[in-house]
Design a protein around this motif. Structure first.
Motif, mmCIF file in Angstrom:
data_model
loop_
_atom_site.group_PDB
_atom_site.id
_atom_site.type_symbol
_atom_site.label_atom_id
_atom_site.label_comp_id
_atom_site.label_asym_id
_atom_site.label_seq_id
_atom_site.Cartn_x
_atom_site.Cartn_y
_atom_site.Cartn_z
ATOM 1 N N GLY A 184 0.812 -1.210 0.000
ATOM 2 C CA GLY A 184 0.000 0.000 0.000
ATOM 3 C C GLY A 184 0.841 1.253 0.000
ATOM 4 O O GLY A 184 0.522 2.246 -0.623
ATOM 5 N N ARG A 185 1.945 1.219 0.702
ATOM 6 C CA ARG A 185 2.842 2.356 0.758
ATOM 7 C C ARG A 185 4.271 1.847 0.795
ATOM 8 O O ARG A 185 4.549 0.765 1.294
ATOM 9 N N GLY A 186 5.197 2.659 0.281
ATOM 10 C CA GLY A 186 6.591 2.262 0.231
ATOM 11 C C GLY A 186 7.189 2.013 1.595
ATOM 12 O O GLY A 186 8.203 1.318 1.723
ATOM 13 N N MET A 187 6.593 2.562 2.653
ATOM 14 C CA MET A 187 7.129 2.409 3.999
ATOM 15 C C MET A 187 7.237 0.930 4.377
ATOM 16 O O MET A 187 8.142 0.529 5.081
ATOM 17 N N HIS A 188 6.327 0.115 3.903
ATOM 18 C CA HIS A 188 6.350 -1.311 4.239
ATOM 19 C C HIS A 188 7.617 -1.960 3.707
ATOM 20 O O HIS A 188 8.277 -2.736 4.397
ATOM 21 N N LEU A 189 7.994 -1.641 2.489
ATOM 22 C CA LEU A 189 9.212 -2.189 1.905
ATOM 23 C C LEU A 189 10.451 -1.693 2.634
ATOM 24 O O LEU A 189 11.416 -2.438 2.818
ATOM 25 N N LEU A 190 10.447 -0.463 3.058
ATOM 26 C CA LEU A 190 11.601 0.063 3.782
ATOM 27 C C LEU A 190 11.769 -0.636 5.129
ATOM 28 O O LEU A 190 12.897 -0.878 5.574
ATOM 29 N N ALA A 191 10.665 -0.981 5.765
ATOM 30 C CA ALA A 191 10.753 -1.750 7.013
ATOM 31 C C ALA A 191 11.342 -3.130 6.746
ATOM 32 O O ALA A 191 12.150 -3.642 7.541
ATOM 33 N N MET A 192 10.960 -3.745 5.634
ATOM 34 C CA MET A 192 11.525 -5.044 5.278
ATOM 35 C C MET A 192 13.022 -4.929 4.990
ATOM 36 O O MET A 192 13.809 -5.810 5.330
ATOM 37 N N LEU A 193 13.415 -3.814 4.361
ATOM 38 C CA LEU A 193 14.835 -3.612 4.090
ATOM 39 C C LEU A 193 15.619 -3.430 5.383
ATOM 40 O O LEU A 193 16.739 -3.929 5.519
ATOM 41 N N ARG A 194 15.037 -2.716 6.329
ATOM 42 C CA ARG A 194 15.703 -2.570 7.634
ATOM 43 C C ARG A 194 15.903 -3.925 8.300
ATOM 44 O O ARG A 194 16.907 -4.148 8.995
ATOM 45 N N ALA A 195 14.960 -4.828 8.084
ATOM 46 C CA ALA A 195 15.084 -6.178 8.647
ATOM 47 C C ALA A 195 15.981 -7.070 7.796
ATOM 48 O O ALA A 195 16.150 -8.253 8.103
ATOM 49 N N GLN A 196 16.532 -6.504 6.703
ATOM 50 C CA GLN A 196 17.448 -7.196 5.795
ATOM 51 C C GLN A 196 16.824 -8.443 5.169
ATOM 52 O O GLN A 196 17.472 -9.478 5.012
ATOM 53 N N ARG A 197 15.550 -8.302 4.780
ATOM 54 C CA ARG A 197 14.866 -9.388 4.088
ATOM 55 C C ARG A 197 15.145 -9.364 2.591
ATOM 56 O O ARG A 197 14.723 -10.247 1.875
#
Length: 300
Positions: A184-197
């Motif tokens: 829905g929003r790019g923020m979700h992907l950035l959270a996944m990147l922070r988790a190094q997924r």
């Protein structure tokens, strides 16, 4: 009796004339997409005064002020819903859509301004994996990243990054292009990147900055310029490809030319971007507006 009938007829005629005098309504797509388009107090705008001061909502405020022949209303919808409404015959305009060949089948487009630095797509990586992306002073190339099987990218599904990047992604054979997910929003992907997924994603730097301000690790993600990042040649506005949409896009294009011809250009530019305009952006904007002021309509 005759006088009473004449009075009633005159009142009816006046009421009918007032109804005819009402300007047509122009609908605008809105979404909460900070920092480009932000809702004030978390609510969708109801009138022009409710619009924020981002790149898109701020420019829309300028356009609306130069389109007094319309009443303006705002329609909150996701991209699939917007497309469905347009294809069902509704006339809606949007500053959120990048021009693509497919969209030309159902939308008219006009040009607004040169892309600002905030629109330059970057590769976003976790700081702990930065060494895998460093290019000894060279700007990263997405074309080269896509050839590396050791790197896993993840992107939002059905999002356009502009013609250049879109064409590059679509040209990749199965299994080589970055995976995509519904977001829905790019923020979700950035959270996944922070988790190094995943190893990287693509995003505007200002969106990353906005996200990082809400975290306890503001330096955890790194924004790396991308050689293909300025893939949006010009910021665009779009309206439904219908007779009413054609009238709307012509009025919108004229509003842009009025902005370009305004002798108080510096004033409206400060109203739009404040003092935050990069000097290179300012020079490009002025060159573009000089050409726009001299030229005719730019409608596709």
């Amino acid at each position: 009796m005759i006088c009473l009938r004449s009075l009633l007829a005159a009142l009816l005629l006046a009421a009918t004339g007032a109804a005819w005098a009402q300007p047509p309504t122009l609908s605008w797509l809105v979404q909460d997409l900070p920092p480009h388009f932000s809702y004030q107090n978390g609510r969708a705008p109801q009138k022009a005064e409710d619009l924020g001061q981002g790149e898109l909502d701020g420019f829309l405020r300028l356009l609306i002020a130069r389109m007094p022949q319309y009443q303006h209303r705002f329609v909150e919808a996701g991209m699939p819903r917007f497309e469905a409404l347009v294809r069902q015959g509704q006339t809606i305009c949007s500053l959120l859509h990048v021009r693509t060949p497919e969209r030309l089948g159902w939308l008219y487009f006009t040009h607004l301004h040169t892309p600002l630095f905030a629109r330059q797509i970057h590769v976003i990586v976790h700081r702990e994996r930065l060494a895998r992306f460093e290019q000894q002073g060279h700007t990263l190339s997405l074309a080269e990243l896509l050839q590396r099987p050791d790197l896993v990218g993840l992107l939002p599904r059905d999002r356009s990054f502009g013609p250049r990047i879109d064409a590059l992604l679509q040209a990749q054979p199965a299994g080589r292009a970055p995976k995509t997910i519904v977001s829905g929003r790019g923020m979700h992907l950035l959270a996944m990147l922070r988790a190094q997924r995943m190893d990287y994603t693509l995003e505007y730097p200002s969106v990353v900055d906005e996200y990082l301000r809400s975290t306890e690790a503001p330096n955890e993600l790194v924004k790396l310029p991308l050689a293909e990042g300025r893939s949006t040649a010009l910021a665009t506005a779009a309206c439904s490809r219908s007779p009413e949409g054609r009238q709307a896009i012509e009025a919108l294009d004229l509003a842009v030319r009025r902005l370009a011809q305004d002798p108080q250009r510096e004033a409206w530019m400060r109203e739009w971007r404040g003092e935050a305009v990069d000097e290179q952006d300012r020079a490009r904007l002025n060159r573009y507006m000089d050409e726009r002021a001299r030229g005719g309509a730019q409608i596709e």
